[in-house]
Write a protein that holds these residues in place. Structure first.
Motif, mmCIF file in Angstrom:
data_model
loop_
_atom_site.group_PDB
_atom_site.id
_atom_site.type_symbol
_atom_site.label_atom_id
_atom_site.label_comp_id
_atom_site.label_asym_id
_atom_site.label_seq_id
_atom_site.Cartn_x
_atom_site.Cartn_y
_atom_site.Cartn_z
ATOM 1 N N LEU A 136 0.870 -1.171 0.000
ATOM 2 C CA LEU A 136 0.000 0.000 0.000
ATOM 3 C C LEU A 136 0.903 1.215 0.000
ATOM 4 O O LEU A 136 1.736 1.371 0.895
ATOM 5 C CB LEU A 136 -0.913 0.014 1.237
ATOM 6 C CG LEU A 136 -1.834 1.223 1.379
ATOM 7 C CD1 LEU A 136 -2.819 1.279 0.220
ATOM 8 C CD2 LEU A 136 -2.586 1.161 2.696
ATOM 9 N N ALA A 137 0.766 2.048 -1.000
ATOM 10 C CA ALA A 137 1.609 3.238 -1.102
ATOM 11 C C ALA A 137 0.746 4.436 -1.459
ATOM 12 O O ALA A 137 -0.172 4.349 -2.272
ATOM 13 C CB ALA A 137 2.681 3.036 -2.167
ATOM 14 N N SER A 138 1.028 5.539 -0.838
ATOM 15 C CA SER A 138 0.363 6.794 -1.157
ATOM 16 C C SER A 138 1.431 7.874 -1.163
ATOM 17 O O SER A 138 2.134 8.059 -0.166
ATOM 18 C CB SER A 138 -0.713 7.102 -0.113
ATOM 19 O OG SER A 138 -1.295 8.356 -0.381
ATOM 20 N N ILE A 139 1.588 8.523 -2.283
ATOM 21 C CA ILE A 139 2.592 9.578 -2.366
ATOM 22 C C ILE A 139 1.967 10.847 -2.907
ATOM 23 O O ILE A 139 0.976 10.801 -3.635
ATOM 24 C CB ILE A 139 3.791 9.184 -3.278
ATOM 25 C CG1 ILE A 139 3.329 8.989 -4.725
ATOM 26 C CG2 ILE A 139 4.487 7.941 -2.762
ATOM 27 C CD1 ILE A 139 4.460 8.912 -5.732
ATOM 28 N N GLU A 140 2.525 11.948 -2.530
ATOM 29 C CA GLU A 140 2.180 13.228 -3.123
ATOM 30 C C GLU A 140 3.489 13.943 -3.399
ATOM 31 O O GLU A 140 4.274 14.186 -2.479
ATOM 32 C CB GLU A 140 1.284 14.048 -2.209
ATOM 33 C CG GLU A 140 -0.109 13.463 -2.090
ATOM 34 C CD GLU A 140 -1.119 14.445 -1.517
ATOM 35 O OE1 GLU A 140 -0.909 15.670 -1.613
ATOM 36 O OE2 GLU A 140 -2.123 13.958 -0.981
ATOM 37 N N VAL A 141 3.757 14.199 -4.672
ATOM 38 C CA VAL A 141 4.970 14.884 -5.098
ATOM 39 C C VAL A 141 4.586 16.013 -6.042
ATOM 40 O O VAL A 141 3.482 16.051 -6.558
ATOM 41 C CB VAL A 141 5.960 13.917 -5.804
ATOM 42 C CG1 VAL A 141 6.449 12.839 -4.857
ATOM 43 C CG2 VAL A 141 5.335 13.298 -7.032
ATOM 44 N N ARG A 142 5.528 16.898 -6.247
ATOM 45 C CA ARG A 142 5.315 17.986 -7.206
ATOM 46 C C ARG A 142 6.047 17.620 -8.494
ATOM 47 O O ARG A 142 7.234 17.328 -8.465
ATOM 48 C CB ARG A 142 5.840 19.306 -6.657
ATOM 49 C CG ARG A 142 5.052 19.776 -5.456
ATOM 50 C CD ARG A 142 5.580 21.144 -4.990
ATOM 51 N NE ARG A 142 4.845 21.595 -3.849
ATOM 52 C CZ ARG A 142 3.710 22.288 -3.912
ATOM 53 N NH1 ARG A 142 3.207 22.607 -5.070
ATOM 54 N NH2 ARG A 142 3.083 22.654 -2.821
ATOM 55 N N LEU A 143 5.298 17.623 -9.598
ATOM 56 C CA LEU A 143 5.868 17.285 -10.894
ATOM 57 C C LEU A 143 5.553 18.386 -11.899
ATOM 58 O O LEU A 143 4.475 18.994 -11.841
ATOM 59 C CB LEU A 143 5.276 15.970 -11.423
ATOM 60 C CG LEU A 143 5.470 14.712 -10.585
ATOM 61 C CD1 LEU A 143 4.700 13.549 -11.192
ATOM 62 C CD2 LEU A 143 6.941 14.376 -10.476
#
Length: 183
Positions: A136-143
């Motif tokens: 289970l993975a949840s990421i928030e990045v700026r792209l």
């Protein structure tokens, strides 16, 4: 729009799940009576949903036979992978889209929780069960917009690659992916 509406009901999504093959499997074929037994739904309730899915080209009649003078049809899904592009949604389609999203998230949650429970049981029975633990993975990045498109293409390519590489002797695996701009 009508296809999106057809997909936005949990019962119709459940029918499609039953009629969608697993890893390495052939297209499942089921009668309404068999679907009723698998889904725990009354046959009479399913006919309306079957008719809508068939009219939108999401399922088709795979076979037909006479049983006691009554035509009994067997159905199969018309596709195994579906992508919805949000840019295709008109304002009136957003309500159906949200219902489809909610049903999809609910199904993914239930599937993940069942896999996590099974992994916990396996871990209790074995010393090393890292290969059965769900991820289970949840990421928030700026792209940048370009990197976002690159990321989306890479995810689609990986999904297609592994969908095409089904191994009948392999372990069934589920993936639910939601890529979106965070607010």
């Amino acid at each position: 729009m009508e296809t999106l509406k057809a997909l936005s009901h949990p019962t119709r999504l459940a029918i499609l799940r039953v009629l969608t093959p697993g890893a390495g499997d052939e297209m499942p074929v089921r009668t309404v009576k068999e679907l009723s037994a698998e889904l725990g739904q009354p046959v009479t309730k399913l006919y309306r949903h079957i008719n809508m899915l068939e009219s939108r080209g999401l399922i088709e009649v795979a076979a037909s036979r006479l049983v006691s003078g009554i035509a009994e049809r067997s159905y199969r899904a018309c596709q195994v992978l579906l992508y919805l592009d949000a840019s295709l949604l008109s304002p009136q389609g957003r309500r159906q889209s949200r219902a489809l999203d909610a049903a999809s998230f609910d199904r993914a949650r239930d599937s993940y929780l069942a896999a996590a429970a099974a992994a916990a049981a396996a871990a209790a029975a074995a010393a090393d069960s890292t290969d059965t633990e769900p991820l289970l993975a949840s990421i928030e990045v700026r792209l940048t917009p370009e990197r976002y498109v690159e990321f989306q293409r890479a995810l689609r390519a990986m999904i297609t690659e592994f969908s095409d590489a089904d191994d009948p002797a392999g372990r069934p695996v589920g993936l639910f992916c939601a890529l979106h701009e965070s607010k």
